[in-house]
Design a protein around this motif. Structure first.
Motif, short mmCIF file in Angstrom:
data_model
loop_
_atom_site.label_atom_id
_atom_site.label_comp_id
_atom_site.label_asym_id
_atom_site.label_seq_id
_atom_site.Cartn_x
_atom_site.Cartn_y
_atom_site.Cartn_z
N CYS A 164 0.83 -1.20 0.00
CA CYS A 164 0.00 0.00 0.00
C CYS A 164 0.87 1.25 0.00
CB CYS A 164 -0.94 0.00 1.20
SG CYS A 164 -0.07 -0.13 2.78
N LYS A 165 2.12 1.10 0.43
CA LYS A 165 3.11 2.18 0.34
C LYS A 165 4.21 1.71 -0.62
CE LYS A 165 2.43 4.06 5.01
NZ LYS A 165 1.96 5.38 4.63
N PRO A 166 4.11 2.07 -1.90
CA PRO A 166 5.08 1.53 -2.88
C PRO A 166 6.53 1.94 -2.59
CG PRO A 166 3.20 2.51 -4.00
CD PRO A 166 3.07 2.88 -2.56
N VAL A 167 6.78 3.22 -2.32
CA VAL A 167 8.12 3.76 -2.01
C VAL A 167 9.24 2.94 -2.67
CG1 VAL A 167 7.43 4.97 0.09
CG2 VAL A 167 8.05 2.59 0.27
N ILE A 168 9.23 2.96 -3.97
CA ILE A 168 10.09 2.07 -4.79
C ILE A 168 11.57 2.22 -4.49
CG2 ILE A 168 10.81 1.50 -7.14
CD1 ILE A 168 8.02 0.43 -6.33
N SER A 169 12.07 3.44 -4.45
CA SER A 169 13.51 3.64 -4.24
C SER A 169 13.94 3.14 -2.86
CB SER A 169 13.89 5.10 -4.43
OG SER A 169 13.14 5.94 -3.57
N TYR A 170 13.11 3.36 -1.87
CA TYR A 170 13.39 2.90 -0.50
C TYR A 170 13.40 1.38 -0.43
CZ TYR A 170 12.83 2.57 4.62
OH TYR A 170 12.99 2.29 5.95
N ARG A 171 12.37 0.75 -0.98
CA ARG A 171 12.28 -0.72 -0.97
C ARG A 171 13.48 -1.35 -1.65
NH1 ARG A 171 7.48 -3.13 0.24
NH2 ARG A 171 5.65 -1.80 0.46
N CYS A 172 13.79 -0.89 -2.85
CA CYS A 172 14.90 -1.49 -3.61
C CYS A 172 16.24 -1.29 -2.92
CB CYS A 172 14.94 -0.92 -5.02
SG CYS A 172 13.52 -1.38 -6.05
N SER A 173 16.44 -0.10 -2.35
CA SER A 173 17.72 0.16 -1.67
C SER A 173 17.86 -0.68 -0.41
CB SER A 173 17.84 1.65 -1.32
OG SER A 173 16.88 2.04 -0.35
N LYS A 174 16.75 -0.91 0.30
CA LYS A 174 16.82 -1.72 1.52
C LYS A 174 16.94 -3.22 1.19
CE LYS A 174 16.57 1.41 4.83
NZ LYS A 174 17.58 1.54 5.89
N ALA A 175 16.37 -3.65 0.06
CA ALA A 175 16.61 -5.03 -0.38
C ALA A 175 18.10 -5.22 -0.69
CB ALA A 175 15.77 -5.35 -1.62
N ALA A 176 18.71 -4.19 -1.28
CA ALA A 176 20.15 -4.22 -1.55
C ALA A 176 20.94 -4.25 -0.23
CB ALA A 176 20.57 -3.01 -2.38
N LEU A 177 20.48 -3.49 0.77
CA LEU A 177 21.13 -3.50 2.07
C LEU A 177 21.06 -4.87 2.73
CD1 LEU A 177 22.49 -1.91 4.40
CD2 LEU A 177 20.19 -1.37 5.23
N ASN A 178 19.93 -5.54 2.56
CA ASN A 178 19.79 -6.89 3.11
C ASN A 178 20.78 -7.86 2.46
OD1 ASN A 178 17.75 -5.95 4.75
ND2 ASN A 178 16.09 -6.75 3.49
N MET A 179 20.94 -7.75 1.14
CA MET A 179 21.92 -8.58 0.44
C MET A 179 23.34 -8.24 0.91
SD MET A 179 22.98 -10.87 -1.65
CE MET A 179 21.74 -11.40 -2.84
N LEU A 180 23.60 -6.95 1.09
CA LEU A 180 24.90 -6.52 1.59
C LEU A 180 25.18 -7.15 2.96
CD1 LEU A 180 27.43 -4.65 1.55
CD2 LEU A 180 26.00 -2.90 2.64
N THR A 181 24.18 -7.16 3.83
CA THR A 181 24.35 -7.72 5.16
C THR A 181 24.73 -9.19 5.08
OG1 THR A 181 22.66 -6.19 6.00
CG2 THR A 181 23.24 -8.05 7.41
#
Length: 256
Positions: free
Chosen positions: A172-189
């Motif tokens: 319901c909150k798309p916030v595309i740039s935030y979602r994609c960057s945090k998915a990248a952060l999860n992979m980084l972790t």
């Protein structure tokens, strides 16, 4: 509740919201760290007044100018921290700085994607690279077995919105740039855990919940106090079995 025993802590994005509350609760804990390095982009600006007030009362709190999207600023901050530590290592790096924009697939553009990635994913990458020698030193100097936040750890403040599996529940909150960057952060972790674990460094991503901050808005479920108390109760119990995982503020695993 187990107490966090990290003697040296560095937090990014410390002048408001979760970062500021982490500083307050660490200072007010039963065994405050010997050094807390609280970083923000403008320690002399009006938005850092509360941090400055805290620093005036707590000599173990050091304010450091830092923009995590600027590699040279990270290098400058590391020199300041290393100088203060005077041969000691850094036990705990908390990458909390982040940005969030209300953009959808229809409205997001390349500039917004790059801007968000620089802060939310590249920033934590560069912070870990730059502070790695100090984290390694803390791990080497520790007599503790296994991995822990008291020994040496990188904690990346992430979000359930970076979970691909959980996306339908929160879209319901798309916030595309935030979602994609945090998915990248999860992979980084995960990559950091597999790489830095050999040096005795724990690497975990934590979701603080949906919190009533400038980013979370007043619609959110949790107060900042409740979220941070949760995070600080999770940190002391983290071990090698958690390294590379995404956990929430209650210590429950969130699927990638």
């Amino acid at each position: 509740m187990a107490a966090l025993r990290a003697r040296t802590v560095l937090l990014t994005g410390s002048n408001r919201g979760i970062g500021l509350e982490l500083v307050k609760q660490l200072l007010g804990g039963p065994r405050p760290p010997a050094w807390i390095f609280a970083t923000c982009r403008d320690p002399e600006g009006p938005r850092a007044q509360e941090l400055r007030d805290l620093a005036s009362r707590h000599p173990n709190l050091v304010l450091v100018k830092l923009d995590v999207a600027n590699p040279s600023a990270i290098a400058d901050a590391a020199k300041i921290v290393e100088g203060k530590l005077n041969g000691a290592g850094l036990n705990l790096l908390i990458n909390n700085a982040g940005i969030y924009a209300q953009v959808s697939l229809e409205t997001v553009d390349s500039d917004e994607m790059i801007r968000t990635y620089k802060t939310n994913a590249v920033g934590p990458l560069l912070m870990a690279q730059t502070f790695l020698p100090l984290l390694k030193k803390a791990a080497q100097n520790s007599t503790e077995k296994g991995l822990s936040c008291s020994k040496a750890a990188i904690i990346n403040i992430s979000t359930v919105m970076g979970s691909i599996e959980k996306t339908p529940e929160s879209f319901c909150k798309p916030v595309i740039s935030y979602r994609c960057s945090k998915a990248a952060l999860n992979m980084l972790t995960k990559c950091q855990a597999l790489t830095y674990g050999e040096a005795g460094i724990l690497c975990v991503a934590l979701h603080p919940g949906w919190v009533k901050t400038d980013m979370g808005t007043q619609e959110a479920d949790l107060t900042v106090d409740t979220s941070v108390r949760g995070l600080l109760s999770v940190l002391p119990v983290l071990s090698e079995k958690h390294s590379g995982n995404l956990l929430n503020w209650e210590g429950k695993v969130i699927p990638w």
